[in-house]
Design an enzyme around this catalytic site. Structure first.
Site, PDB file in Angstrom:
ATOM      1  N   GLU A  71      -3.352 -19.706   4.702  1.00  0.00           N
ATOM      2  CA  GLU A  71      -3.689 -18.347   5.157  1.00  0.00           C
ATOM      3  C   GLU A  71      -2.431 -17.795   5.827  1.00  0.00           C
ATOM      4  OE1 GLU A  71      -6.248 -15.822   5.148  1.00  0.00           O
ATOM      5  OE2 GLU A  71      -4.391 -15.048   5.951  1.00  0.00           O
ATOM      6  N   ASN A  98       4.812 -12.017  -2.144  1.00  0.00           N
ATOM      7  CA  ASN A  98       3.976 -11.114  -2.935  1.00  0.00           C
ATOM      8  C   ASN A  98       2.621 -10.799  -2.300  1.00  0.00           C
ATOM      9  OD1 ASN A  98       2.708 -10.054  -5.618  1.00  0.00           O
ATOM     10  ND2 ASN A  98       1.500 -11.880  -5.131  1.00  0.00           N
ATOM     11  N   ASN A 102      -3.829  -3.660   0.449  1.00  0.00           N
ATOM     12  CA  ASN A 102      -3.877  -2.250   0.846  1.00  0.00           C
ATOM     13  C   ASN A 102      -5.169  -2.039   1.628  1.00  0.00           C
ATOM     14  OD1 ASN A 102      -3.709   0.496   1.076  1.00  0.00           O
ATOM     15  ND2 ASN A 102      -3.208   0.864  -1.075  1.00  0.00           N
ATOM     16  N   TYR A 162      -0.290  -0.679   5.928  1.00  0.00           N
ATOM     17  CA  TYR A 162       0.209  -1.154   4.633  1.00  0.00           C
ATOM     18  C   TYR A 162       1.538  -0.465   4.303  1.00  0.00           C
ATOM     19  CZ  TYR A 162       0.045  -1.944  -0.506  1.00  0.00           C
ATOM     20  OH  TYR A 162       0.314  -2.299  -1.806  1.00  0.00           O
ATOM     21  N   ALA A 193       3.697   0.415  -9.001  1.00  0.00           N
ATOM     22  CA  ALA A 193       2.908   1.598  -8.616  1.00  0.00           C
ATOM     23  C   ALA A 193       1.430   1.372  -8.924  1.00  0.00           C
ATOM     24  CB  ALA A 193       3.437   2.834  -9.325  1.00  0.00           C
ATOM     25  N   GLU A 194       1.093   1.258 -10.213  1.00  0.00           N
ATOM     26  CA  GLU A 194      -0.318   1.158 -10.610  1.00  0.00           C
ATOM     27  C   GLU A 194      -0.483  -0.017 -11.571  1.00  0.00           C
ATOM     28  OE1 GLU A 194      -2.204   3.411  -9.105  1.00  0.00           O
ATOM     29  OE2 GLU A 194      -0.582   4.718  -8.443  1.00  0.00           O
TER      30      GLU A 194
HETATM   31  P1  NAP Z   1      -4.552  -9.355  -5.529  1.00  0.00           P
HETATM   32  O1  NAP Z   1      -5.133  -9.020  -6.853  1.00  0.00           O
HETATM   33  O2  NAP Z   1      -5.421  -9.222  -4.316  1.00  0.00           O
HETATM   34  O3  NAP Z   1      -3.915 -10.815  -5.528  1.00  0.00           O
HETATM   35  C1  NAP Z   1      -3.269 -11.256  -4.356  1.00  0.00           C
HETATM   36  C2  NAP Z   1      -3.576 -12.705  -4.045  1.00  0.00           C
HETATM   37  O4  NAP Z   1      -2.979 -12.985  -2.761  1.00  0.00           O
HETATM   38  C3  NAP Z   1      -5.074 -13.005  -3.880  1.00  0.00           C
HETATM   39  O5  NAP Z   1      -5.375 -14.272  -4.383  1.00  0.00           O
HETATM   40  C4  NAP Z   1      -5.248 -12.951  -2.356  1.00  0.00           C
HETATM   41  O6  NAP Z   1      -6.357 -13.694  -1.900  1.00  0.00           O
HETATM   42  C5  NAP Z   1      -3.944 -13.565  -1.887  1.00  0.00           C
HETATM   43  N1  NAP Z   1      -3.640 -13.217  -0.499  1.00  0.00           N
HETATM   44  C6  NAP Z   1      -3.620 -11.978   0.066  1.00  0.00           C
HETATM   45  N2  NAP Z   1      -3.354 -12.061   1.376  1.00  0.00           N
HETATM   46  C7  NAP Z   1      -3.197 -13.388   1.659  1.00  0.00           C
HETATM   47  C8  NAP Z   1      -2.938 -14.110   2.861  1.00  0.00           C
HETATM   48  N3  NAP Z   1      -2.827 -13.501   4.045  1.00  0.00           N
HETATM   49  N4  NAP Z   1      -2.836 -15.465   2.794  1.00  0.00           N
HETATM   50  C9  NAP Z   1      -2.982 -16.109   1.614  1.00  0.00           C
HETATM   51  N5  NAP Z   1      -3.253 -15.468   0.450  1.00  0.00           N
HETATM   52  C10 NAP Z   1      -3.372 -14.131   0.476  1.00  0.00           C
HETATM   53  O7  NAP Z   1      -3.271  -8.367  -5.259  1.00  0.00           O
HETATM   54  P2  NAP Z   1      -2.218  -7.674  -6.305  1.00  0.00           P
HETATM   55  O8  NAP Z   1      -2.739  -6.336  -6.688  1.00  0.00           O
HETATM   56  O9  NAP Z   1      -1.804  -8.637  -7.340  1.00  0.00           O
HETATM   57  O10 NAP Z   1      -1.021  -7.382  -5.296  1.00  0.00           O
HETATM   58  C11 NAP Z   1       0.073  -8.236  -5.141  1.00  0.00           C
HETATM   59  C12 NAP Z   1       1.199  -7.491  -4.434  1.00  0.00           C
HETATM   60  O11 NAP Z   1       1.569  -6.333  -5.199  1.00  0.00           O
HETATM   61  C13 NAP Z   1       0.820  -6.985  -3.033  1.00  0.00           C
HETATM   62  O12 NAP Z   1       1.920  -7.136  -2.164  1.00  0.00           O
HETATM   63  C14 NAP Z   1       0.569  -5.502  -3.265  1.00  0.00           C
HETATM   64  O13 NAP Z   1       0.831  -4.730  -2.131  1.00  0.00           O
HETATM   65  C15 NAP Z   1       1.579  -5.209  -4.368  1.00  0.00           C
HETATM   66  N6  NAP Z   1       1.258  -4.003  -5.134  1.00  0.00           N
HETATM   67  C16 NAP Z   1       0.233  -3.983  -6.016  1.00  0.00           C
HETATM   68  C17 NAP Z   1      -0.024  -2.816  -6.724  1.00  0.00           C
HETATM   69  C18 NAP Z   1      -1.129  -2.728  -7.753  1.00  0.00           C
HETATM   70  O14 NAP Z   1      -1.258  -1.688  -8.399  1.00  0.00           O
HETATM   71  N7  NAP Z   1      -1.934  -3.756  -7.942  1.00  0.00           N
HETATM   72  C19 NAP Z   1       0.747  -1.659  -6.520  1.00  0.00           C
HETATM   73  C20 NAP Z   1       1.773  -1.723  -5.592  1.00  0.00           C
HETATM   74  C21 NAP Z   1       2.036  -2.891  -4.903  1.00  0.00           C
HETATM   75  P3  NAP Z   1      -7.742 -12.882  -1.612  1.00  0.00           P
HETATM   76  O15 NAP Z   1      -8.305 -12.506  -2.947  1.00  0.00           O
HETATM   77  O16 NAP Z   1      -8.545 -13.869  -0.839  1.00  0.00           O
HETATM   78  O17 NAP Z   1      -7.365 -11.652  -0.801  1.00  0.00           O
END
Ligand code: NAP
Length: 267
Positions: A71, A98, A102, A162, A193-194
């Site tokens: 964590e 990573n 949000n 965020y 972005a998305e």
């Molecule tokens: P995701 O689908 O939620 O996957 C992230 C993984 O990280 C999940 O398994 C989550 O576990 C885990 N996690 C989050 N916080 C944690 C913590 N404190 N300790 C341990 N594990 C943790 O997210 P994603 O969309 O792939 O996003 C990844 C990155 O890309 C982030 O930094 C996000 O800000 C960035 N991003 C994403 C987008 C987008 O469009 N998706 C756009 C801009 C930036 P849980 O499921 O338990 O939370």
């Protein structure tokens, strides 16, 4: 286009790549791409079942992958994650910061205490992981990739914690690139972005009409009017950690179909 005899050999075989939040979404795509290139992935995530499922998938296909459940909002977990990873793999070549969420701590709807918690969820572990990884990255002349967000540049509204974290992550990318020059450690940021991921789906589902919201967003993405795939983010990350990117440092690379920088009149 000029032609030469070089293939794009990323030379990632046996390199150890640690990915925070590597169990799902963008992090999982990075783990898959790295393993496909012959690297050893270490997934650091709090969702141990999802991480272990991905580990089985990658190992069944002949790849190498380890899981460290942690964590990341707990400072000791960051230090333990690095130590455990190195105990298992004996080295560290790339840190991919990573994990993030949000979490909608806004100026009006949030509170100062919630703002601090959001920074803890999104920023502090980027520093902790880099700090604890540094001795091993110095040994390997390794590199760091920080995953940012377009919201640091464009704003989003209602998500101060965020966005403050993501802005700081872009600044720290430059700062660490400068500080780590003497060690030959490169530091870059990839800015999505998305991208459709479990986190994005959750965010979308918080709107009254998610399908309409998605159609609206997609219609404003200049290149191809489509979301970026997690694999497209991963491809850039894997390139950046490779020797082919050996002279790239301190950069913010937007993999977003032109979303942030192209003229809005185009859409
Ligand atoms: P995701 O689908 O939620 O996957 C992230 C993984 O990280 C999940 O398994 C989550 O576990 C885990 N996690 C989050 N916080 C944690 C913590 N404190 N300790 C341990 N594990 C943790 O997210 P994603 O969309 O792939 O996003 C990844 C990155 O890309 C982030 O930094 C996000 O800000 C960035 N991003 C994403 C987008 C987008 O469009 N998706 C756009 C801009 C930036 P849980 O499921 O338990 O939370």
């Amino acid at each position: 286009m000029g032609c030469n005899n070089h293939t794009m050999d990323l030379q990632l075989a046996h390199k150890v790549v640690l990915i925070t939040g590597g169990a799902k979404g963008i992090g999982a795509a990075i783990a898959r791409s790295a393993v496909r290139e012959g690297a050893i992935a270490v997934i650091v995530d709090r969702d141990a079942p999802a991480a272990e499922q991905l580990q089985s998938e990658l190992c069944d296909a002949g790849g190498k992958c380890h899981v460290v459940a942690a964590e990341l909002t707990v400072a000791e977990d960051c230090s333990r994650a690095i130590q455990e990873s190195v105990r298992i793999t004996k080295r560290l070549d790339a840190l991919i910061n990573n994990a993030g969420v949000n979490d909608r701590v806004g100026l009006e709807d949030g509170s100062p205490a919630q703002f601090v918690e959001s920074i803890q969820r999104n920023l502090l572990h980027y520093y902790s992981m880099a700090h604890h990884a540094l001795p091993f990255l110095k040994e390997s002349h390794g590199c760091i990739v920080n995953i940012g967000s377009k919201t640091a540049i464009t704003g989003q509204g209602g998500t101060s914690g965020y966005v403050a974290s993501k802005g700081a992550i872009l600044a720290l990318t430059r700062e660490w690139a400068a500080e780590l020059l003497p060690y030959g450690i490169r530091v870059n940021a990839v800015v999505p972005a998305e991208v459709m991921t479990p986190l994005y789906r959750q965010w979308l589902d918080s709107f009254p009409n998610p399908d309409e919201k998605l159609r609206n967003i997609v219609s404003k993405i200049p290149l191809g009017k489509r979301m970026t795939s997690a694999d497209e983010i991963a491809a850039m990350v894997v390139f950046l950690i490779s020797s082919q990117a050996g002279h790239i440092t301190g950069q913010h690379i937007f993999v977003d179909g032109g979303y942030v920088h192209l003229d809005r009149a185009l859409t």
